[in-house]
Design an enzyme around this catalytic site. Structure first.
Site, short mmCIF file in Angstrom:
data_model
loop_
_atom_site.label_atom_id
_atom_site.label_comp_id
_atom_site.label_asym_id
_atom_site.label_seq_id
_atom_site.Cartn_x
_atom_site.Cartn_y
_atom_site.Cartn_z
N MET A 155 0.85 -1.20 0.00
CA MET A 155 0.00 0.00 0.00
C MET A 155 0.89 1.25 0.00
SD MET A 155 -3.00 1.22 -0.11
CE MET A 155 -4.34 0.16 0.39
N GLY A 156 1.57 1.46 -1.12
CA GLY A 156 2.39 2.65 -1.26
C GLY A 156 1.67 3.66 -2.15
N ARG A 157 2.45 4.44 -2.90
CA ARG A 157 1.85 5.47 -3.77
C ARG A 157 0.87 4.86 -4.76
NH1 ARG A 157 7.73 7.60 -3.69
NH2 ARG A 157 8.00 5.47 -4.38
N ILE A 158 1.31 3.83 -5.49
CA ILE A 158 0.44 3.26 -6.52
C ILE A 158 -0.69 2.44 -5.87
CG2 ILE A 158 0.35 1.89 -8.65
CD1 ILE A 158 3.39 2.50 -8.98
N SER A 237 3.92 -5.09 -10.02
CA SER A 237 5.15 -4.39 -9.62
C SER A 237 6.40 -5.00 -10.25
CB SER A 237 5.25 -4.28 -8.11
OG SER A 237 5.00 -5.50 -7.47
N ARG A 238 6.76 -6.23 -9.85
CA ARG A 238 7.90 -6.88 -10.49
C ARG A 238 7.63 -8.38 -10.56
NH1 ARG A 238 8.80 -2.64 -12.12
NH2 ARG A 238 10.64 -1.32 -11.89
N GLU A 267 12.37 -10.48 -18.38
CA GLU A 267 11.81 -9.63 -19.45
C GLU A 267 12.90 -9.29 -20.46
OE1 GLU A 267 9.94 -6.23 -17.61
OE2 GLU A 267 8.63 -7.48 -16.39
N HIS A 286 4.95 -5.07 -19.72
CA HIS A 286 5.47 -4.08 -18.77
C HIS A 286 5.16 -2.65 -19.24
CE1 HIS A 286 8.76 -3.37 -15.53
NE2 HIS A 286 7.85 -2.40 -15.51
P1 NAP Z 1 6.09 2.78 -2.89
O1 NAP Z 1 5.34 4.05 -2.70
O2 NAP Z 1 7.46 2.66 -2.32
O3 NAP Z 1 5.17 1.59 -2.34
C1 NAP Z 1 5.62 0.30 -2.14
C2 NAP Z 1 4.86 -0.25 -0.94
O4 NAP Z 1 5.21 -1.63 -0.80
C3 NAP Z 1 5.20 0.45 0.37
O5 NAP Z 1 4.01 0.82 1.00
C4 NAP Z 1 5.95 -0.64 1.16
O6 NAP Z 1 5.65 -0.63 2.54
C5 NAP Z 1 5.37 -1.90 0.56
N1 NAP Z 1 6.24 -3.04 0.82
C6 NAP Z 1 7.59 -3.09 0.80
N2 NAP Z 1 8.01 -4.33 1.12
C7 NAP Z 1 6.89 -5.05 1.37
C8 NAP Z 1 6.67 -6.38 1.77
N3 NAP Z 1 7.68 -7.22 2.00
N4 NAP Z 1 5.39 -6.80 1.96
C9 NAP Z 1 4.36 -5.95 1.74
N5 NAP Z 1 4.51 -4.68 1.36
C10 NAP Z 1 5.76 -4.24 1.18
O7 NAP Z 1 6.24 2.44 -4.44
P2 NAP Z 1 5.22 2.76 -5.62
O8 NAP Z 1 5.59 4.04 -6.25
O9 NAP Z 1 3.84 2.54 -5.15
O10 NAP Z 1 5.66 1.59 -6.63
C11 NAP Z 1 5.51 0.24 -6.24
C12 NAP Z 1 6.21 -0.69 -7.22
O11 NAP Z 1 5.46 -0.74 -8.43
C13 NAP Z 1 7.61 -0.27 -7.66
O12 NAP Z 1 8.59 -0.74 -6.76
C14 NAP Z 1 7.78 -0.90 -9.03
O13 NAP Z 1 8.42 -2.15 -8.89
C15 NAP Z 1 6.35 -1.14 -9.47
N6 NAP Z 1 5.97 -0.37 -10.69
C16 NAP Z 1 5.62 -1.06 -11.82
C17 NAP Z 1 5.23 -0.36 -12.96
C18 NAP Z 1 4.85 -1.10 -14.20
O14 NAP Z 1 5.08 -0.56 -15.29
N7 NAP Z 1 4.25 -2.27 -14.12
C19 NAP Z 1 5.21 1.04 -12.94
C20 NAP Z 1 5.55 1.71 -11.77
C21 NAP Z 1 5.93 0.98 -10.64
P3 NAP Z 1 6.41 0.29 3.60
O15 NAP Z 1 5.88 1.67 3.32
O16 NAP Z 1 6.01 -0.21 4.93
O17 NAP Z 1 7.85 0.15 3.27
#
Ligand code: NAP
Length: 320
Positions: A155-158, A237-238, A267, A286
């Site tokens: 539950m981060g930004r996205i 995510s990945r 990929e 992706h």
């Molecule tokens: P973010 O704001 O850093 O959010 C990631 C969230 O994941 C944080 O709330 C974090 O919790 C949580 N997290 C970390 N480790 C975890 C675990 N072991 N178990 C459960 N939750 C965990 O990042 P974002 O901007 O939302 O982006 C998230 C991911 O999306 C990126 O890392 C990237 O890999 C992926 N992404 C993919 C695409 C695509 O094209 N498909 C595009 C953009 C991003 P905490 O706050 O407690 O650390």
């Protein structure tokens, strides 16, 4: 001598022009293929700034070659493709591109959820191939999304942006995260649960946690077995977070309803990948952040970070 920059993909010239005014810029010259490792290694040994994309694996062996590299700007919010520990040891700054892609990626996550639950790809394929013979009561049926329970892992930004969309679909939202987010719970009425509880209770699961040692292989045979037979899994995510062999078995044996995959363990994915043979998989290459507006915003961010570092200022969005 002006500082030098190497860009690992071909970019629109208008995005590179501001860099060319200040620096010597070299750019990989293909729209289709990735830069070869040997060329990347040679460039890393010579340049002051490196512009990477999320599928460039910048490991310690490559970084070892760096002699004057000051910054790596990664075009993406995830940065698991870079050995940040090795970069830090060499004093190389690494930046990423958060925020500007949040809403666009959340749109795609929701589109993929809808497409997977309603099996849009299969319906369209059959129509195109003459398979739509009559309107039948149970023909092309999917699973409802509106009014159902959504589980968000990460539950981060996205994750939050996906939750806001889910509210418009009158969904109940469960989430699993490293840290509990009470403010978010109060604001949106979502519920913090363990991973197992989320998998057992959710009708649809979206993965939005970063790829780390902790999340690698987080969703395997046991976890898929906890999910409802009618549930969908959306991998946003990945790729390495989901065990693809276990997912293949779960989909083939109808342990779960369907999977929507934007990201993959390796990929680009070969057209012979076993998951692509299954009718209950919606597969994308992706493209979470792939809109013109968002990709341009990411490029501007990367260019600004290079200018900042090479002109001696602290860049935004530094990860190490
Ligand atoms: P973010 O704001 O850093 O959010 C990631 C969230 O994941 C944080 O709330 C974090 O919790 C949580 N997290 C970390 N480790 C975890 C675990 N072991 N178990 C459960 N939750 C965990 O990042 P974002 O901007 O939302 O982006 C998230 C991911 O999306 C990126 O890392 C990237 O890999 C992926 N992404 C993919 C695409 C695509 O094209 N498909 C595009 C953009 C991003 P905490 O706050 O407690 O650390």
């Amino acid at each position: 001598m002006r500082p030098s920059v190497f860009i690992t993909r071909k970019l629109p010239e208008k995005m590179v022009a501001p860099l060319r005014e200040k620096f010597e810029v070299r750019m990989w010259d293909s729209d289709v293929s990735a830069v070869r490792r040997s060329i990347l290694k040679e460039e890393i040994s010579q340049v002051d700034a490196l512009w990477t994309v999320v599928s460039d694996c910048i490991d310690s062996e490559l970084l070892e070659a760096a002699e004057q590299l000051k910054v790596i700007v990664n075009m993406g919010v995830g940065f698991n493709n870079i050995d940040t520990g090795a970069a830090k040891e060499k004093g190389i700054i690494v930046t990423n591109t958060p925020d500007v892609l949040t809403e666009t990626t959340a749109d795609l996550a929701f589109a993929l959820l809808l497409a997977t639950a309603r099996r849009l790809n299969r319906a369209e394929r059959e129509l195109r191939h003459g398979g739509w013979l009559s309107w039948t009561p149970m023909g092309f049926t999917g699973m409802d999304v509106g009014g159902k329970t959504l589980g968000i892992i990460g539950m981060g930004r996205i994750g939050e942006a996906v939750m806001r969309r889910a509210r418009g679909f009158n969904m109940r939202v469960l989430y699993h995260n490293r840290s509990q987010k009470e403010e978010v719970e109060q604001k949106y009425g979502c519920e913090y649960v363990t991973l197992d509880q989320l998998l057992e209770r959710a009708d649809h699961v979206v993965i939005l946690a970063p790829f780390t040692e902790e999340t690698a292989g987080m969703i395997g045979q046991r976890e898929l077995g906890l999910m409802k037979k009618t549930a969908t899994l959306i991998s946003m995510s990945r790729g390495g977070i989901v065990d693809e062999e276990a997912l293949y078995e779960a989909l083939n044996d109808e342990i779960i309803w369907g999977a929507g995959l934007d990201v993959w363990e390796k990929e680009p994915v070969s057209k012979h990948h076993p998951l692509l043979t299954l009718p209950n998989v919606t597969a994308l290459p992706h493209i979470g952040s792939a809109t013109v507006e968002t990709r341009e915003a990411m490029m501007r961010m990367n260019a600004e970070a290079i200018v900042d570092v090479l002109e001696g200022r602290e860049p935004n969005n530094r990860v190490v």
